[in-house]
Design a protein around this motif. Sequence first.
Motif, PDB file in Angstrom:
ATOM      1  N   GLY A   1       0.814  -1.200   0.000  1.00  0.00           N
ATOM      2  CA  GLY A   1       0.000   0.000   0.000  1.00  0.00           C
ATOM      3  C   GLY A   1       0.852   1.256   0.000  1.00  0.00           C
ATOM      4  N   ILE A   2       0.190   2.385  -0.142  1.00  0.00           N
ATOM      5  CA  ILE A   2       0.850   3.686  -0.173  1.00  0.00           C
ATOM      6  C   ILE A   2       0.314   4.504   0.999  1.00  0.00           C
ATOM      7  CG2 ILE A   2       1.160   5.808  -1.487  1.00  0.00           C
ATOM      8  CD1 ILE A   2       0.716   4.173  -4.029  1.00  0.00           C
ATOM      9  N   ASP A   3       1.211   5.124   1.755  1.00  0.00           N
ATOM     10  CA  ASP A   3       0.796   5.986   2.860  1.00  0.00           C
ATOM     11  C   ASP A   3       0.423   7.364   2.345  1.00  0.00           C
ATOM     12  OD1 ASP A   3       0.795   4.434   5.080  1.00  0.00           O
ATOM     13  OD2 ASP A   3       2.840   4.911   5.712  1.00  0.00           O
ATOM     14  N   VAL A   4      -0.796   7.791   2.627  1.00  0.00           N
ATOM     15  CA  VAL A   4      -1.267   9.120   2.255  1.00  0.00           C
ATOM     16  C   VAL A   4      -1.762   9.788   3.537  1.00  0.00           C
ATOM     17  CG1 VAL A   4      -2.908  10.431   0.870  1.00  0.00           C
ATOM     18  CG2 VAL A   4      -1.928   8.326  -0.041  1.00  0.00           C
ATOM     19  N   PHE A   5      -1.002  10.744   4.026  1.00  0.00           N
ATOM     20  CA  PHE A   5      -1.344  11.469   5.252  1.00  0.00           C
ATOM     21  C   PHE A   5      -1.624  10.526   6.411  1.00  0.00           C
ATOM     22  CE2 PHE A   5      -2.934  14.303   1.791  1.00  0.00           C
ATOM     23  CZ  PHE A   5      -1.940  15.259   1.904  1.00  0.00           C
ATOM     24  N   GLY A   6      -0.799   9.494   6.553  1.00  0.00           N
ATOM     25  CA  GLY A   6      -0.942   8.558   7.661  1.00  0.00           C
ATOM     26  C   GLY A   6      -1.943   7.442   7.440  1.00  0.00           C
ATOM     27  N   ILE A   7      -2.666   7.468   6.318  1.00  0.00           N
ATOM     28  CA  ILE A   7      -3.645   6.421   6.001  1.00  0.00           C
ATOM     29  C   ILE A   7      -3.070   5.574   4.877  1.00  0.00           C
ATOM     30  CG2 ILE A   7      -5.965   5.943   5.153  1.00  0.00           C
ATOM     31  CD1 ILE A   7      -6.793   8.683   6.286  1.00  0.00           C
ATOM     32  N   THR A   8      -3.082   4.269   5.060  1.00  0.00           N
ATOM     33  CA  THR A   8      -2.544   3.368   4.040  1.00  0.00           C
ATOM     34  C   THR A   8      -3.623   3.041   3.017  1.00  0.00           C
ATOM     35  OG1 THR A   8      -1.042   2.385   5.650  1.00  0.00           O
ATOM     36  CG2 THR A   8      -1.438   1.144   3.630  1.00  0.00           C
ATOM     37  N   VAL A   9      -3.354   3.420   1.770  1.00  0.00           N
ATOM     38  CA  VAL A   9      -4.257   3.110   0.658  1.00  0.00           C
ATOM     39  C   VAL A   9      -3.806   1.779   0.068  1.00  0.00           C
ATOM     40  CG1 VAL A   9      -5.104   3.870  -1.580  1.00  0.00           C
ATOM     41  CG2 VAL A   9      -4.595   5.561   0.186  1.00  0.00           C
ATOM     42  N   GLN A  10      -4.691   0.800   0.080  1.00  0.00           N
ATOM     43  CA  GLN A  10      -4.352  -0.530  -0.418  1.00  0.00           C
ATOM     44  C   GLN A  10      -4.166  -0.510  -1.931  1.00  0.00           C
ATOM     45  OE1 GLN A  10      -3.622  -3.242   1.339  1.00  0.00           O
ATOM     46  NE2 GLN A  10      -3.885  -1.997   3.180  1.00  0.00           N
ATOM     47  N   THR A  11      -3.068  -1.073  -2.400  1.00  0.00           N
ATOM     48  CA  THR A  11      -2.786  -1.125  -3.829  1.00  0.00           C
ATOM     49  C   THR A  11      -2.588  -2.550  -4.335  1.00  0.00           C
ATOM     50  OG1 THR A  11      -0.435  -0.830  -3.396  1.00  0.00           O
ATOM     51  CG2 THR A  11      -1.724   1.156  -3.868  1.00  0.00           C
ATOM     52  N   SER A  12      -2.734  -3.538  -3.465  1.00  0.00           N
ATOM     53  CA  SER A  12      -2.458  -4.920  -3.886  1.00  0.00           C
ATOM     54  C   SER A  12      -3.395  -5.375  -4.994  1.00  0.00           C
ATOM     55  CB  SER A  12      -2.548  -5.870  -2.696  1.00  0.00           C
ATOM     56  OG  SER A  12      -3.844  -5.828  -2.134  1.00  0.00           O
ATOM     57  N   TRP A  13      -4.640  -4.906  -5.002  1.00  0.00           N
ATOM     58  CA  TRP A  13      -5.580  -5.324  -6.050  1.00  0.00           C
ATOM     59  C   TRP A  13      -5.223  -4.696  -7.393  1.00  0.00           C
ATOM     60  CZ3 TRP A  13      -8.792  -1.919  -8.640  1.00  0.00           C
ATOM     61  CH2 TRP A  13      -8.864  -0.628  -8.111  1.00  0.00           C
ATOM     62  N   LEU A  14      -4.542  -3.529  -7.381  1.00  0.00           N
ATOM     63  CA  LEU A  14      -4.160  -2.883  -8.635  1.00  0.00           C
ATOM     64  C   LEU A  14      -2.999  -3.580  -9.332  1.00  0.00           C
ATOM     65  CD1 LEU A  14      -4.457   0.897  -7.784  1.00  0.00           C
ATOM     66  CD2 LEU A  14      -5.758  -0.356  -9.480  1.00  0.00           C
ATOM     67  N   THR A  15      -2.263  -4.418  -8.620  1.00  0.00           N
ATOM     68  CA  THR A  15      -1.121  -5.102  -9.229  1.00  0.00           C
ATOM     69  C   THR A  15      -1.547  -6.352  -9.988  1.00  0.00           C
ATOM     70  OG1 THR A  15      -0.675  -6.356  -7.211  1.00  0.00           O
ATOM     71  CG2 THR A  15       0.449  -4.250  -7.453  1.00  0.00           C
ATOM     72  N   LYS A  16      -2.814  -6.651 -10.006  1.00  0.00           N
ATOM     73  CA  LYS A  16      -3.327  -7.809 -10.744  1.00  0.00           C
ATOM     74  C   LYS A  16      -3.550  -7.435 -12.207  1.00  0.00           C
ATOM     75  CE  LYS A  16      -4.598 -10.314  -6.942  1.00  0.00           C
ATOM     76  NZ  LYS A  16      -3.456 -10.379  -6.138  1.00  0.00           N
ATOM     77  N   ALA A  17      -3.381  -8.389 -13.100  1.00  0.00           N
ATOM     78  CA  ALA A  17      -3.519  -8.132 -14.536  1.00  0.00           C
ATOM     79  C   ALA A  17      -4.943  -7.724 -14.909  1.00  0.00           C
ATOM     80  CB  ALA A  17      -3.100  -9.365 -15.328  1.00  0.00           C
ATOM     81  N   TRP A  18      -5.951  -8.301 -14.271  1.00  0.00           N
ATOM     82  CA  TRP A  18      -7.339  -7.972 -14.611  1.00  0.00           C
ATOM     83  C   TRP A  18      -7.654  -6.517 -14.299  1.00  0.00           C
ATOM     84  CZ3 TRP A  18     -10.502  -6.026 -10.961  1.00  0.00           C
ATOM     85  CH2 TRP A  18     -10.219  -6.305  -9.624  1.00  0.00           C
TER      86      TRP A  18
END
Length: 150
Positions: free
Chosen positions: A107-124
């Motif tokens: 995930g990516i930290d944005v102002f102390g909140i972690t935005v989940q990015t694991s689903w974006l790394t999928k090909a679909w």
Amino acid sequence: MNECLQTIQNYGLRALGIGERLLPRSEFTLCEQITLIGSGLIWNVYFAVLSLMFGFFLANLLAVAKASDSPWAKKPAEWFVFLFRGSPLFIQFFLAYEMLVQLPRAGIDVFGITVQTSWLTKAWAGALLVLTLNTAAYSAEIFYGALRNL
């Protein structure tokens, strides 16, 4: 006929994760070929429906922005349409996949909140994103033409 029904049961919904995950290992019969192609069509219909649905709303926004008198709204919309209509879809798939794979899976930290990015790394996810943006660009040009004719 009984063998064909067994093939359909084993591989018909393979694209959805139901049934056998591996391909048949022996020679492919006509029934197996049609069943495997048909199971892959499920994903095509899924992506087509979702990209048309999401792309429609984005296309309306782009068409209105392109028809706007404000250069702050007009120029980004024109460039978006130019970029996605002017480049090959295969290159768009490739670039989106390469960019999304670079995202951290944690995930990516944005102002102390972690935005989940694991689903974006999928090909679909990359495929759906590119198809939505591409559909929006082509549809926006059509809608913009309709707006100009009012």
